[in-house]
Design an enzyme around this catalytic site. Structure first.
Site, short mmCIF file in Angstrom:
data_model
loop_
_atom_site.label_atom_id
_atom_site.label_comp_id
_atom_site.label_asym_id
_atom_site.label_seq_id
_atom_site.Cartn_x
_atom_site.Cartn_y
_atom_site.Cartn_z
CG ASP A 42 -0.41 -0.26 2.52
OD1 ASP A 42 0.48 -1.14 2.62
OD2 ASP A 42 -0.83 0.38 3.50
CG HIS A 43 3.06 2.31 3.05
ND1 HIS A 43 3.06 3.42 3.90
CD2 HIS A 43 2.18 1.43 3.59
CE1 HIS A 43 2.24 3.19 4.90
NE2 HIS A 43 1.70 1.98 4.74
ZN LIG Z 1 2.73 -1.59 6.60
ZN LIG Z 2 0.19 0.64 5.52
#
Ligand SMILES: [Zn+2]
Ligand SMILES: [Zn+2]
Length: 274
Positions: A65-66
């Site tokens: 997600d990052h």
């Molecule tokens: Zn994480």
């Molecule tokens: Zn995260």
């Protein structure tokens, strides 16, 4: 120094919240922290839609997600900059390999474009600095330090502290409360923390969701960390589960039970001045 929460979402797609990414603007420098879903769209919204405008990209850790749109940064930098102008990236151990694999995954596109554009004579390049603890970046009057944080089993996650103009901003990333996070936060003006709502997650029937509780900070824990550090402004982001519109005050109140300072429940493109 300004902090702009470009993306405040969590791993699940949300039409109103891009993936995790935060911009810090200091002394004319643009420092990007994480590259979640839609990061270039949100950068474009603040007039910085090309990687050329970024002085440095920082990754807190390599969870998807990052890093979802890291490849977009690499490609867009490559096709809009003179040859051999690398995307400059600072990240945890493993970032070099991650960047190499990302470039490799773009191979088909790179081949097509190099065959088509005579002036594209080299592959995308990424200049990676891997860091674990201590000084992470220094340019002009801007200094960024980092420290390992607690996001097990992610064993290389780091948090960052940006210092400029006599102010300090902490981008904690995903982490449990821990001593090194306390050190980063000590005396900070702004502390940006990714958070989970323990009460809401516990009420969810999905067993996999319960796992997220043991490697994130809850709202209450973020408030307590901010209080211990004497922080001025706590910024909540990366809401797990997704923040239902109209419930902002609930999230703020949970953090506020343990923190006397200001709590900002961020939306995408919320701007906070340190
Ligand atoms: Zn994480
Ligand atoms: Zn995260």
């Amino acid at each position: 120094m300004d902090v702009i929460t470009l993306g405040t979402g969590n791993p699940l797609p949300n039409p109103d919240r891009a993936g995790p990414a935060t911009l810090v603007r200091a002394v004319g420098q643009n420092l990007l922290f994480d590259a979640g879903r839609g990061v270039l769209l949100r950068l474009a919204a603040v007039g910085l839609g090309l990687p050329a405008f970024l002085h440095q990209v920082f990754l807190t850790h390599l969870h998807s997600d990052h890093t979802t749109d890291f490849g977009d940064l690499v490609t867009t930098n490559w096709i809009t900059m003179p040859a051999d102008t690398p995307l400059r990236v600072t990240g945890p151990v493993g970032t070099e390999r991650f960047a190499d694999l990302t470039v490799a995954s773009l191979g088909a596109d790179v081949g097509y474009r190099m065959a088509h554009h005579q002036d594209l004579t080299s592959q995308p390049s990424v200049a990676v600095t891997e860091v674990t603890d201590g000084l992470a970046y220094e340019l002009g009057d801007v200094r960024v330090s980092c420290a390992p944080v607690h996001h097990f089993p992610v064993d290389s996650a780091i948090g960052y502290r940006v210092e400029a103009e006599g102010k300090a901003v902490v981008i904690a990333g995903d982490t449990r409360p821990c001593d090194s996070l306390d050190r980063l936060c000590s005396g900070a003006d702004v502390y940006v923390q990714t958070i989970v709502r323990t009460d809401l997650v516990k009420a969810m029937p999905a067993p996999r969701m319960q796992d997220v509780l043991d490697y994130h900070s809850s709202c209450e824990e973020a408030g307590a960390t901010a209080q211990r550090g004497g922080v001025r402004i706590l910024v909540l982001t990366h809401f797990v589960p997704g923040l239902a519109p109209g419930t902002e005050e609930e999230w703020r109140a949970l953090a506020g039970k343990f923190f006397d300072g200001d709590v900002v429940v961020a939306s995408d493109l919320t701007s906070v001045t340190a």
